[in-house]
Design a protein around this motif. Structure first.
Motif, PDB file in Angstrom:
ATOM      1  N   LYS A 187       0.884  -1.223   0.129  1.00  0.00           N
ATOM      2  CA  LYS A 187      -0.013   0.261  -0.058  1.00  0.00           C
ATOM      3  C   LYS A 187       0.818   1.324  -0.232  1.00  0.00           C
ATOM      4  N   THR A 188       2.025   1.101   0.792  1.00  0.00           N
ATOM      5  CA  THR A 188       2.830   2.435   0.862  1.00  0.00           C
ATOM      6  C   THR A 188       3.251   2.664  -0.719  1.00  0.00           C
TER       7      THR A 188
ATOM      8  N   ASP B 129       0.770   4.375  -2.377  1.00  0.00           N
ATOM      9  CA  ASP B 129       0.431   5.937  -2.127  1.00  0.00           C
ATOM     10  C   ASP B 129       1.411   6.767  -2.661  1.00  0.00           C
TER      11      ASP B 129
ATOM     12  N   ASN C 282       0.838   9.871  -5.195  1.00  0.00           N
ATOM     13  CA  ASN C 282       1.203  11.156  -5.086  1.00  0.00           C
ATOM     14  C   ASN C 282       2.283  11.713  -5.995  1.00  0.00           C
TER      15      ASN C 282
ATOM     16  N   ARG D 274       0.243  12.917  -9.140  1.00  0.00           N
ATOM     17  CA  ARG D 274      -0.363  13.984  -8.464  1.00  0.00           C
ATOM     18  C   ARG D 274       0.686  15.285  -8.549  1.00  0.00           C
TER      19      ARG D 274
ATOM     20  N   MET E 105      -6.821  14.208  -7.088  1.00  0.00           N
ATOM     21  CA  MET E 105      -7.586  13.629  -5.942  1.00  0.00           C
ATOM     22  C   MET E 105      -8.698  14.506  -5.312  1.00  0.00           C
TER      23      MET E 105
ATOM     24  N   SER F  89     -13.664   9.525   5.722  1.00  0.00           N
ATOM     25  CA  SER F  89     -12.729  10.426   5.690  1.00  0.00           C
ATOM     26  C   SER F  89     -11.527   9.896   4.886  1.00  0.00           C
ATOM     27  N   GLU F  90     -11.619   8.557   4.766  1.00  0.00           N
ATOM     28  CA  GLU F  90     -10.261   7.922   3.816  1.00  0.00           C
ATOM     29  C   GLU F  90     -10.680   7.643   2.433  1.00  0.00           C
TER      30      GLU F  90
ATOM     31  N   ASP G 214      -3.935  20.652  -4.081  1.00  0.00           N
ATOM     32  CA  ASP G 214      -4.565  20.595  -2.887  1.00  0.00           C
ATOM     33  C   ASP G 214      -5.984  20.051  -2.931  1.00  0.00           C
ATOM     34  N   LEU G 215      -6.668  19.546  -1.898  1.00  0.00           N
ATOM     35  CA  LEU G 215      -7.836  19.202  -2.043  1.00  0.00           C
ATOM     36  C   LEU G 215      -8.924  20.262  -1.468  1.00  0.00           C
ATOM     37  N   SER G 216      -8.517  21.031  -0.874  1.00  0.00           N
ATOM     38  CA  SER G 216      -9.337  22.089  -0.073  1.00  0.00           C
ATOM     39  C   SER G 216      -8.772  23.462  -0.255  1.00  0.00           C
TER      40      SER G 216
ATOM     41  N   ARG H 147     -17.132  23.344   2.389  1.00  0.00           N
ATOM     42  CA  ARG H 147     -16.638  22.511   3.537  1.00  0.00           C
ATOM     43  C   ARG H 147     -16.866  23.071   4.965  1.00  0.00           C
ATOM     44  N   ASP H 148     -16.693  24.463   4.835  1.00  0.00           N
ATOM     45  CA  ASP H 148     -16.580  25.038   6.319  1.00  0.00           C
ATOM     46  C   ASP H 148     -17.005  26.492   5.932  1.00  0.00           C
TER      47      ASP H 148
ATOM     48  N   TRP I   7     -14.122  22.298  -0.843  1.00  0.00           N
ATOM     49  CA  TRP I   7     -13.490  21.247  -0.942  1.00  0.00           C
ATOM     50  C   TRP I   7     -13.490  21.405  -2.558  1.00  0.00           C
TER      51      TRP I   7
ATOM     52  N   ALA J  77     -10.970  -1.554   0.417  1.00  0.00           N
ATOM     53  CA  ALA J  77     -11.291  -0.851   1.812  1.00  0.00           C
ATOM     54  C   ALA J  77     -11.148  -1.737   2.915  1.00  0.00           C
TER      55      ALA J  77
END
Lengths: 408, 255
Positions: free
Chosen positions: B72-73, B76, B80, B83, B90, B97-98, B138-140, B169-170, B175, B235
């Motif tokens: 998995k590492t 990832d 990245n 990206r 992404m 959240s995951e 960035d995601l957000s 988002r807030d 997002w 998952a």
């Protein structure tokens, strides 16, 4: 194996290399051994285990019934079948026994004359092993979830105890209390967490560095010499604020953080949380190394005690996961194997570095010993050996020359 | 003699590859330098475009890659890298959240502009995409970033939210999102629940992967079965066990 021995002998290889390779091989072959048993004394679940650092001979265990037991792990009988006997216990009949569940026990790092235990009856007791009476008792206001003594401290002898107090309106914040063993008093308090603190560890590399994990999803690293707050907080997104939702900014996990462990060299820190994740951090900078272990099932409401192997390459993490112990490669994140054998949830595990054995205890009141199994020795028949006048190796009966020219 | 198969460290000898059933060999990539990009493209083909009338770019979830690779590492890391290069985007989907969604940058740009064709917000969206695509991972975004770095005005931000490229988002932060992805998320969650239910209701709570993929999709499951199977394996909602008849999926309690 022979090539390793030859390389060490001729100087081609560092002596450490053979030791590390053999330790790794032994850890990979850990298995439940029917020859090794640990005496069953506890009537209720076992919360904590600790093996002393000096000899690796004595093991302490603390249970949910408040009982503390000391076992002798060494096999002095010549037989392979061995039960680790309980040498002494602080049982329910003792006057000084803890009233409620014992959460953490730890041997004094420098000898086995003292051990410290902390429990839900809001006390932490420093016991004299000879007489099994507490030499010192620290009273607190809240449940003590965990305590830890620094294994390398020379300049100080501080025990960090963790408290949580019930977060009702107007009461105190959860804090980390540092108690001094030499003077028997409380030295100072580390404030900063907003939720119950479930785990604490001193760094095995620097005697002033302490890490704490709490239910507010944060892990803080402190230097006890500083008067102000923590050095830094571990952030799972490494400062990238965009990845998390706004409440989860600057948190180590997306749930309660309930387990902490430093690697043997103190350079890395492992944390587990109830978001079913385990993360590896660089302990100097607080950076998340982003090693992905996958889903590490974690439903424990209090602290989870897990351990990392020592002296192997690559290092392994042993994490209790439900009713089995999961073994992961530390830096690769791969699940190596699951050690199954307990009947109920496993709460704690402890690695014996000299023999590469793992002891795990859980709610089923058993302590299981996982012993490396490499090769079974051939059963040698003693009599035939002496008859032959001691030929070098015992010959496998299949190759024996059964034909005899003698006639009776 | 002890014939038990033991774990052997790499230092000692080469590990023999276990002979597994034929179907798993074609999908597993055992070699170390496996290409994540080709795996992503394979997963994108499983995405059903027609369902959304071609308004959505093919979306893959990051954990679906974990079902194709052991490490998995490494996955990832490679994601990245893609990206950083600007090939892959992404997104945080919001139901977990995951769970992160991955879309190829060109597909995303094409679909967004196609969706915006003829609308008043086209100009703002183009400007946003031009700022975003080359190097922003960035995601957000929060308000200062939008106002100062990207030099958008408040009304432009409102237009971006309306067009679906940003989601709230807030107070004061957004997002990055895929326009029209609400339907996708709804069908996805429903489908995941239905497929997990299929595994759970089987005898002993386990089912062979090939058998599950061959089952007819119920009305709840809108995507292809293989898409959902990769999702539940990645998952870790089911446990993957190698048997002589192939991969067995066992339902994991506590989900």
């Amino acid at each position: 194996m022979l090539s390793f021995l030859y390389a060490r002998q001729s100087g081609l290889d560092d002596p450490v290399r053979l030791r590390r390779a053999e330790s790794t091989r032994r850890v990979l072959s850990l298995e439940l051994n029917h020859n090794r048993d640990v005496d069953r004394i506890h009537g209720n679940g076992i919360n904590t285990l600790d093996i002393e650092v000096v000899d690796g001979r004595y093991m302490l265990s603390g249970g949910s019934d408040g009982v503390i037991v000391i076992y002798d792990l060494e096999n002095n009988s010549k037989k392979p079948q061995y039960t680790c006997k309980a040498i002494c216990t602080v049982g329910r009949s003792s006057r000084h026994v803890h009233k409620f569940s014992v959460e953490t026990v730890q041997w004094y790092p420098h000898d086995t004359g003292i051990f410290v235990s902390s429990s839900f009856d809001k006390t932490m007791k420093v016991w004299d092993t000879e007489t099994l009476k507490p030499a010192e008792e620290f009273q607190f206001d809240g449940n003590v979830y965990c305590h830890h003594m620094s294994p390398i401290a020379r300049k100080h002898s501080l025990v960090a105890a963790l408290l949580c107090s019930v977060l009702a309106v107007g009461t105190k914040d959860p804090k980390v209390q540092l108690c001094d063993l030499k003077s028997g008093s409380r030295i100072h308090i580390l404030q900063g967490h907003r939720g119950e603190i479930l785990s604490v560890r001193w760094s095995p590399r620097y005697e002033h560095i302490l890490a704490t994990a709490s239910t507010d999803s944060r892990v803080r690293v402190w230097d006890v010499r500083r008067a102000s707050g923590s050095l830094f907080t571990l952030d799972q997104h490494n400062g990238d604020k965009s990845k998390a939702s706004s409440e989860a900014v600057n948190t180590a996990h997306n749930g309660r953080v309930n387990g902490l462990c430093f690697t043997a060299d103190g350079l890395h820190l492992l944390t587990t949380g109830t978001d079913d994740r385990m993360r590896l951090w660089n302990s100097a900078t607080g950076e998340n190394t982003l090693v992905n272990y996958g889903k590490v099932v974690n439903e424990s409401r209090k602290g989870l005690k897990f351990t990392i192997s020592r002296g192997c390459s690559p290092e392994f993490v042993f994490v209790p996961c439900g009713s089995s112990v999961a073994v992961y490669g530390l830096h690769s994140g791969k699940l190596i194997t699951m050690l199954r054998g307990h009947y109920n949830n496993v709460d704690c595990c402890e690695f014996h570095p000299d023999y590469q054995e793992l002891y795990s205890g859980g709610k089923d009141c058993n302590i299981l010993a996982w012993v490396p199994v490499l090769r079974q020795p051939d059963i040698e028949d003693e009599e035939t050996n002496s008859k032959r006048g001691g030929t070098q190796a015992a010959i496998n009966p299949a190759f024996e020359d059964a034909w005899s020219s003698e006639e009776d | 003699m002890n014939r038990k198969r033991a774990l052997i460290a790499d230092t000692f000898c080469l590990t023999k590859k276990r002979k597994c059933a034929v179907d798993s060999v074609s999908e597993d990539s055992q070699d170390g330098g496996a290409d994540i990009k080709s795996n992503l493209q394979y997963l994108m083909t499983l995405f059903s475009r027609k369902l959304f009338n071609d308004t959505l770019p093919p979306v893959v979830l990051k954990h679906q890659l974990y079902s194709l690779h052991n490490d998995k590492t490494l996955v990832d890391k490679q994601v990245n890298e893609l990206r950083e290069n600007g090939d892959l985007l992404m997104f945080q989907l919001g139901f977990d959240s995951e769970a992160f969604a991955l879309v190829f940058a060109e597909d995303y740009k094409a679909k967004v502009l196609q969706g915006e064709d003829g609308r008043k917000t086209l100009g703002t969206v183009e400007k946003f995409l031009a700022k975003l695509l080359p190097n922003c991972s960035d995601l957000s975004f929060n308000k200062e970033k939008m106002l100062k770095e990207f030099l958008f005005t408040d009304s432009e931000i409102t237009q971006l939210v309306k067009s679906g490229v940003l989601t709230v988002r807030d107070a004061g932060s957004w997002w990055l999102s895929i326009p029209n992805s609400g339907k996708f998320i709804k069908y996805f969650i429903k489908g995941r629940k239905a497929v997990l239910g299929m595994v759970r209701k089987s005898k002993y709570g386990e089912i062979l992967k090939t058998e599950l993929e061959g089952r007819p999709t119920t009305s709840q499951v809108k995507f292809q079965m293989k898409y959902h199977v990769h999702d539940i394996i990645g998952a870790e909602l089911v446990e993957c066990i190698q048997t002589t008849s192939g991969t067995l999926l066992r339902y994991v309690d506590g989900n």
